[in-house]
Design a protein around this motif. Sequence first.
Motif, PDB file in Angstrom:
ATOM      1  N   VAL A   1       0.678  -1.121  -0.051  1.00  0.00           N
ATOM      2  CA  VAL A   1       0.058   0.012   0.065  1.00  0.00           C
ATOM      3  C   VAL A   1       0.831   1.201  -0.098  1.00  0.00           C
ATOM      4  O   VAL A   1       0.599   1.904  -0.741  1.00  0.00           O
ATOM      5  CB  VAL A   1      -0.946  -0.036   1.187  1.00  0.00           C
ATOM      6  CG1 VAL A   1      -1.526   1.298   1.141  1.00  0.00           C
ATOM      7  CG2 VAL A   1      -1.753  -1.249   1.233  1.00  0.00           C
ATOM      8  N   GLU A   2       1.926   1.349   1.020  1.00  0.00           N
ATOM      9  CA  GLU A   2       2.706   2.573   0.934  1.00  0.00           C
ATOM     10  C   GLU A   2       3.800   2.673  -0.058  1.00  0.00           C
ATOM     11  O   GLU A   2       3.968   4.084  -0.090  1.00  0.00           O
ATOM     12  CB  GLU A   2       3.264   2.556   2.527  1.00  0.00           C
ATOM     13  CG  GLU A   2       2.038   2.505   3.681  1.00  0.00           C
ATOM     14  CD  GLU A   2       1.387   3.833   3.614  1.00  0.00           C
ATOM     15  OE1 GLU A   2       2.042   4.798   3.261  1.00  0.00           O
ATOM     16  OE2 GLU A   2       0.372   3.722   4.050  1.00  0.00           O
ATOM     17  N   LEU A   3       4.234   1.751  -0.489  1.00  0.00           N
ATOM     18  CA  LEU A   3       5.469   1.992  -1.387  1.00  0.00           C
ATOM     19  C   LEU A   3       5.131   1.975  -3.025  1.00  0.00           C
ATOM     20  O   LEU A   3       5.873   1.672  -3.828  1.00  0.00           O
ATOM     21  CB  LEU A   3       6.455   0.797  -1.122  1.00  0.00           C
ATOM     22  CG  LEU A   3       7.181   0.898   0.187  1.00  0.00           C
ATOM     23  CD1 LEU A   3       8.102  -0.263   0.649  1.00  0.00           C
ATOM     24  CD2 LEU A   3       7.711   2.308   0.389  1.00  0.00           C
ATOM     25  N   THR A   4       3.637   1.892  -3.271  1.00  0.00           N
ATOM     26  CA  THR A   4       3.453   1.931  -4.624  1.00  0.00           C
ATOM     27  C   THR A   4       3.586   3.561  -4.964  1.00  0.00           C
ATOM     28  O   THR A   4       3.274   4.350  -4.420  1.00  0.00           O
ATOM     29  CB  THR A   4       1.938   1.598  -4.801  1.00  0.00           C
ATOM     30  OG1 THR A   4       0.945   2.364  -3.940  1.00  0.00           O
ATOM     31  CG2 THR A   4       1.728   0.236  -4.542  1.00  0.00           C
ATOM     32  N   PRO A   5       3.812   3.642  -6.438  1.00  0.00           N
ATOM     33  CA  PRO A   5       3.987   4.994  -6.861  1.00  0.00           C
ATOM     34  C   PRO A   5       2.528   5.822  -7.066  1.00  0.00           C
ATOM     35  O   PRO A   5       1.452   4.761  -7.159  1.00  0.00           O
ATOM     36  CB  PRO A   5       4.606   4.910  -8.351  1.00  0.00           C
ATOM     37  CG  PRO A   5       4.166   3.509  -8.545  1.00  0.00           C
ATOM     38  CD  PRO A   5       4.110   2.725  -7.495  1.00  0.00           C
ATOM     39  N   PRO A   6       2.272   7.119  -7.033  1.00  0.00           N
ATOM     40  CA  PRO A   6       0.994   7.676  -7.300  1.00  0.00           C
ATOM     41  C   PRO A   6       0.460   7.155  -8.354  1.00  0.00           C
ATOM     42  O   PRO A   6       1.037   7.292  -9.409  1.00  0.00           O
ATOM     43  CB  PRO A   6       1.478   9.026  -6.936  1.00  0.00           C
ATOM     44  CG  PRO A   6       2.817   9.210  -7.128  1.00  0.00           C
ATOM     45  CD  PRO A   6       3.279   7.785  -7.046  1.00  0.00           C
ATOM     46  N   THR A   7      -0.975   7.450  -8.345  1.00  0.00           N
ATOM     47  CA  THR A   7      -1.942   6.993  -9.651  1.00  0.00           C
ATOM     48  C   THR A   7      -2.238   8.311 -10.012  1.00  0.00           C
ATOM     49  O   THR A   7      -2.148   9.270  -9.425  1.00  0.00           O
ATOM     50  CB  THR A   7      -2.969   5.992  -9.239  1.00  0.00           C
ATOM     51  OG1 THR A   7      -3.661   6.488  -8.525  1.00  0.00           O
ATOM     52  CG2 THR A   7      -2.398   4.639  -8.920  1.00  0.00           C
ATOM     53  N   PRO A   8      -2.670   8.206 -11.261  1.00  0.00           N
ATOM     54  CA  PRO A   8      -3.219   9.535 -11.920  1.00  0.00           C
ATOM     55  C   PRO A   8      -4.238  10.025 -11.269  1.00  0.00           C
ATOM     56  O   PRO A   8      -4.773  11.354 -11.013  1.00  0.00           O
ATOM     57  CB  PRO A   8      -3.867   9.254 -13.447  1.00  0.00           C
ATOM     58  CG  PRO A   8      -2.600   7.944 -13.839  1.00  0.00           C
ATOM     59  CD  PRO A   8      -2.482   7.275 -12.444  1.00  0.00           C
ATOM     60  N   GLY A   9      -5.106   9.125 -10.421  1.00  0.00           N
ATOM     61  CA  GLY A   9      -6.453   9.768  -9.511  1.00  0.00           C
ATOM     62  C   GLY A   9      -5.742  10.209  -8.400  1.00  0.00           C
ATOM     63  O   GLY A   9      -6.621  11.000  -7.731  1.00  0.00           O
ATOM     64  N   ASP A  10      -4.593  10.152  -7.877  1.00  0.00           N
ATOM     65  CA  ASP A  10      -4.095  10.834  -6.751  1.00  0.00           C
ATOM     66  C   ASP A  10      -3.549  12.252  -6.937  1.00  0.00           C
ATOM     67  O   ASP A  10      -3.212  12.984  -5.950  1.00  0.00           O
ATOM     68  CB  ASP A  10      -2.820  10.277  -6.235  1.00  0.00           C
ATOM     69  CG  ASP A  10      -3.199   8.693  -5.625  1.00  0.00           C
ATOM     70  OD1 ASP A  10      -4.327   8.596  -5.485  1.00  0.00           O
ATOM     71  OD2 ASP A  10      -2.407   7.852  -5.723  1.00  0.00           O
ATOM     72  N   ILE A  11      -3.390  12.658  -8.324  1.00  0.00           N
ATOM     73  CA  ILE A  11      -2.866  13.904  -8.574  1.00  0.00           C
ATOM     74  C   ILE A  11      -3.497  15.068  -7.987  1.00  0.00           C
ATOM     75  O   ILE A  11      -3.073  16.074  -7.565  1.00  0.00           O
ATOM     76  CB  ILE A  11      -2.714  14.207 -10.152  1.00  0.00           C
ATOM     77  CG1 ILE A  11      -1.876  13.033 -10.812  1.00  0.00           C
ATOM     78  CG2 ILE A  11      -2.228  15.543 -10.647  1.00  0.00           C
ATOM     79  CD1 ILE A  11      -0.541  13.125 -10.569  1.00  0.00           C
ATOM     80  N   PRO A  12      -5.144  15.078  -7.926  1.00  0.00           N
ATOM     81  CA  PRO A  12      -5.789  16.256  -7.569  1.00  0.00           C
ATOM     82  C   PRO A  12      -5.250  16.403  -5.897  1.00  0.00           C
ATOM     83  O   PRO A  12      -5.293  17.405  -5.434  1.00  0.00           O
ATOM     84  CB  PRO A  12      -7.274  15.983  -7.738  1.00  0.00           C
ATOM     85  CG  PRO A  12      -7.227  15.212  -8.835  1.00  0.00           C
ATOM     86  CD  PRO A  12      -5.816  14.425  -8.769  1.00  0.00           C
ATOM     87  N   ALA A  13      -5.161  15.374  -5.294  1.00  0.00           N
ATOM     88  CA  ALA A  13      -4.989  15.488  -3.584  1.00  0.00           C
ATOM     89  C   ALA A  13      -3.722  15.844  -3.463  1.00  0.00           C
ATOM     90  O   ALA A  13      -3.510  16.695  -2.527  1.00  0.00           O
ATOM     91  CB  ALA A  13      -5.078  13.942  -3.282  1.00  0.00           C
ATOM     92  N   ILE A  14      -2.786  15.388  -4.341  1.00  0.00           N
ATOM     93  CA  ILE A  14      -1.288  16.104  -4.283  1.00  0.00           C
ATOM     94  C   ILE A  14      -1.323  17.622  -4.558  1.00  0.00           C
ATOM     95  O   ILE A  14      -0.794  18.378  -3.759  1.00  0.00           O
ATOM     96  CB  ILE A  14      -0.529  15.411  -5.409  1.00  0.00           C
ATOM     97  CG1 ILE A  14      -0.377  13.778  -4.757  1.00  0.00           C
ATOM     98  CG2 ILE A  14       0.851  16.042  -5.275  1.00  0.00           C
ATOM     99  CD1 ILE A  14       0.516  13.166  -5.979  1.00  0.00           C
TER     100      ILE A  14
END
Length: 99
Positions: free
Chosen positions: A32-45
């Motif tokens: 869970v923790e060591l996976t790279p960010p997905t395109p769905g995570d970009i807005p939260a970033i």
Amino acid sequence: MASLVGKTSSLINNSLVAARPKLNVFLKYARVELTPPTPGDIPAIRQGIARLISGARTGAWRNVTVREGWLNALVTAEVFFWFYVGECIGKRHLVGYDV
């Protein structure tokens, strides 16, 4: 010599049995923790970065609790250490660059 080999294999088997639950927990969190960010995570970033910049401008960083400050320091240290590990892997040396 045969008893030494028998004791060694027994010790290794007992060590593996004892380490397996901890390894399973590590792998559970690592997936869970060591996976790279997905395109769905970009807005939260983006929201997090915007919140960080606005907090720096308004001085909200002065109003954090000791616990939040300590957690922020630990996260900063973690990012620094992972950067350092990446540098060591990239240059294939622990100290300095191979010029």
